[in-house]
Structures are given as C-alpha cells and as structure tokens.
Design an enzyme around this catalytic site. Sequence first.
Site, PDB file in Angstrom:
ATOM      1  N   HIS A  57       0.842  -1.205   0.000  1.00  0.00           N
ATOM      2  CA  HIS A  57       0.000   0.000   0.000  1.00  0.00           C
ATOM      3  C   HIS A  57       0.878   1.256   0.000  1.00  0.00           C
ATOM      4  CE1 HIS A  57      -2.747  -2.898   2.247  1.00  0.00           C
ATOM      5  NE2 HIS A  57      -3.530  -2.505   1.273  1.00  0.00           N
ATOM      6  N   SER A 116       0.247  -8.887   1.359  1.00  0.00           N
ATOM      7  CA  SER A 116      -1.209  -8.838   1.364  1.00  0.00           C
ATOM      8  C   SER A 116      -1.666  -8.704   2.810  1.00  0.00           C
ATOM      9  CB  SER A 116      -1.774 -10.138   0.777  1.00  0.00           C
ATOM     10  OG  SER A 116      -3.132 -10.282   1.136  1.00  0.00           O
TER      11      SER A 116
HETATM   12  P1  AMP Z   1      -6.488  -3.604  -0.508  1.00  0.00           P
HETATM   13  O1  AMP Z   1      -6.294  -2.864   0.764  1.00  0.00           O
HETATM   14  O2  AMP Z   1      -6.146  -5.051  -0.415  1.00  0.00           O
HETATM   15  O3  AMP Z   1      -7.837  -3.345  -1.141  1.00  0.00           O
HETATM   16  O4  AMP Z   1      -5.426  -3.003  -1.517  1.00  0.00           O
HETATM   17  C1  AMP Z   1      -5.418  -1.636  -1.814  1.00  0.00           C
HETATM   18  C2  AMP Z   1      -4.515  -1.397  -2.986  1.00  0.00           C
HETATM   19  O5  AMP Z   1      -3.189  -1.830  -2.675  1.00  0.00           O
HETATM   20  C3  AMP Z   1      -4.953  -2.185  -4.233  1.00  0.00           C
HETATM   21  O6  AMP Z   1      -4.810  -1.362  -5.373  1.00  0.00           O
HETATM   22  C4  AMP Z   1      -3.987  -3.333  -4.251  1.00  0.00           C
HETATM   23  O7  AMP Z   1      -3.757  -3.854  -5.543  1.00  0.00           O
HETATM   24  C5  AMP Z   1      -2.733  -2.677  -3.693  1.00  0.00           C
HETATM   25  N1  AMP Z   1      -1.824  -3.682  -3.158  1.00  0.00           N
HETATM   26  C6  AMP Z   1      -2.120  -4.649  -2.259  1.00  0.00           C
HETATM   27  N2  AMP Z   1      -1.051  -5.435  -2.041  1.00  0.00           N
HETATM   28  C7  AMP Z   1      -0.054  -4.968  -2.835  1.00  0.00           C
HETATM   29  C8  AMP Z   1       1.294  -5.350  -3.079  1.00  0.00           C
HETATM   30  N3  AMP Z   1       1.845  -6.399  -2.468  1.00  0.00           N
HETATM   31  N4  AMP Z   1       2.020  -4.626  -3.952  1.00  0.00           N
HETATM   32  C9  AMP Z   1       1.466  -3.562  -4.595  1.00  0.00           C
HETATM   33  N5  AMP Z   1       0.199  -3.146  -4.408  1.00  0.00           N
HETATM   34  C10 AMP Z   1      -0.550  -3.831  -3.548  1.00  0.00           C
END
Ligand code: AMP
Length: 298
Positions: A50, A198
């Site tokens: 993030h 993640s």
């Molecule tokens: P989330 O909080 O899981 O909805 O993710 C929010 C944003 O962060 C989304 O655009 C995801 O694709 C991005 N994101 C999550 N994990 C990663 C990662 N390991 N590397 C790059 N971007 C990420």
Amino acid sequence: MAGGNTAEQCLGPVKICAAIAEARAICRLARAKGKRIGLVPTMGALHEGHLSLVRAAKTRCELVAVSVFVNPTQFGPKEDFTRYPRPFEADRAALENERVDLIFAPTVEEMYQAGETTWVTVEGLTEKLDGRSRPGHFRGVTTLVAKLLHAIEPDVAFFGQKDAAQLAVIRRMVRDLNFPVEIVGCPIVREPDGLAMSSRNAYLGSEERRRALVLSRSLRAVENSFRAGERSPSKLAQCGRAAMAQEPEVRLDYFEILDPETLDPIERAVDNTLVAVAAYVGTTRLIDNVLLRVPDRA
Ligand code: AMP
C-alpha cells in the site's frame, strides 16, 4: 476561528475525514489552488505494498488522499468481511509518516445509504479470474471505486498490479464511463522470500506461511520457462500448475495465462502477458501474478 473545521483550515498536516462532503470540499479547494489530487484506495491493514502506491502518488500529486474502507459489498456472504483486520491507529501512523494529506475513512452508512439500488457493473471481464471465483465481488469493487472517484475527484488514482483483474476492471470502468481520472498501476511489492504482500497474509500460521511461497515459486517457474523460449500458453500454464502441485495442501483456484487488459486467453505468450494464480492456503485465499517480459537482447 478556534476549533473551526473549514476546508481551508484542513490543508495542513494529515486530515482525517469520515464525511464525503468534507473530503470533497478539501480536495476541491486544493484543486482550485492548482494542486493535482491523487487517490489511493485501500481497505486498511496497510503494508509496504500500500505504501508503495502512496509513494507513487506523492511523486505525481500535490495532494494525496488515501481511503481506508473495508467495503462490505465486495465480500461474499461466506468471506472474511467481519474478521478483516482494521488496525486504524497503526494505519493512521503509517500514513502520517508518509506525509499523506488526507485520510478518507468513512463509515459503511456514509458510503452506502439505506435503500440504495444502484450498482456499477462491468460486464464480461468480471466473470473471469477472481470474478468467476467470487461472484459479485467486482460489482462491489466498481461501485465503491466509482463512489470514491466522485467523493475525491482525483486527477490520478493508484492501484496495485497485485490485483491484476481488479486493475483491468477498473481501467475498463473508467474508460467506459468517461471518468476524468488517470489510472496508474503499480508493481507488486513482495516479502524478501517472494511472497506477495497482502493484508490477508496475517491470517497465515507459520506452516501456512511457508506453504504460501508456492504461489510466487510457480510464477517464477513460468517466467523461467518463458525466458527459455516457451511461448505456448497451455504449456506455460501446465508448468505453473505442476509447480503448484508440489504443495498438495494448497488448493489451486486458478492458474491462467491471459491478456492483461481483456483477461481473455491468448494464442501465444508475448511481452506483457499476464500469468495469474489464486489458491487457498488453509482457509485463506491468496492471489499473485506476474507480467511476462521478453528478455532484453540489447
Ligand atoms: P487492498 O487494501 O487489499 O484493497 O489493496 C489496496 C490497494 O493496494 C490495491 O490497489 C492493491 O492492488 C494494492 N496492493 C495490495 N497489495 C499490494 C502489493 N503487495 N504490492 C502492490 N500493491 C498492492
């Protein structure tokens, strides 16, 4: 005006907003002053992945807004909405540390009014990959992202390549509905041993954490095969599935070789072909992917 809370006064250090109207007013004011607005949508439980989006936004925009919202409409009835981590204080500190300007952290009631009947649905694309495994998931994502784009009115919005299908779906929605925003995809951030970062990695016990490495390992196997000259999507997928089978406790959902924009199968793997995997490690569903690169012959 002591204790006042006007949009003008909010243009200092990080401001936390729960109301759409207030967030919009702050962003509009900044825009009127010539600032470019960047939005990074998240569900919180922030990690370096993030924060890489936040840093990308900081290089491109003068006001960076990060939304922190666990979006109920993108979770299926048997999924982890209620137990999804919500460490807001740690998230706030991390974002303050990155000098984010605005944290938009609305309640569910603020984002979804009672009796709402409107959805934003991208057809076709959303029936593939995660959309196939998680019916209704992308309808929740696109509806929420459309609402966030209306709330913040960013010039640029930043998404991770980690969620490759989501990125394709959002690009399509923005194109089809003429949202005046540029969508920027950012590379996957990994742990030193290769596991894609993640928020759901927190669910993994130590043995599961070890098993989860099979996802990135299988992607590397496909990359190596591609580098060695293999161009047949079915052979590349076979190679990836065989690598996944090395960890029989990990239940494969999909392993696919696709066009990154349409998510359609391809006849021949080329530069930028998407290799995407999803699997259950215990009860935790993990996804990962890689974009194949033709080796630089220079
Ligand atoms: P989330 O909080 O899981 O909805 O993710 C929010 C944003 O962060 C989304 O655009 C995801 O694709 C991005 N994101 C999550 N994990 C990663 C990662 N390991 N590397 C790059 N971007 C990420």
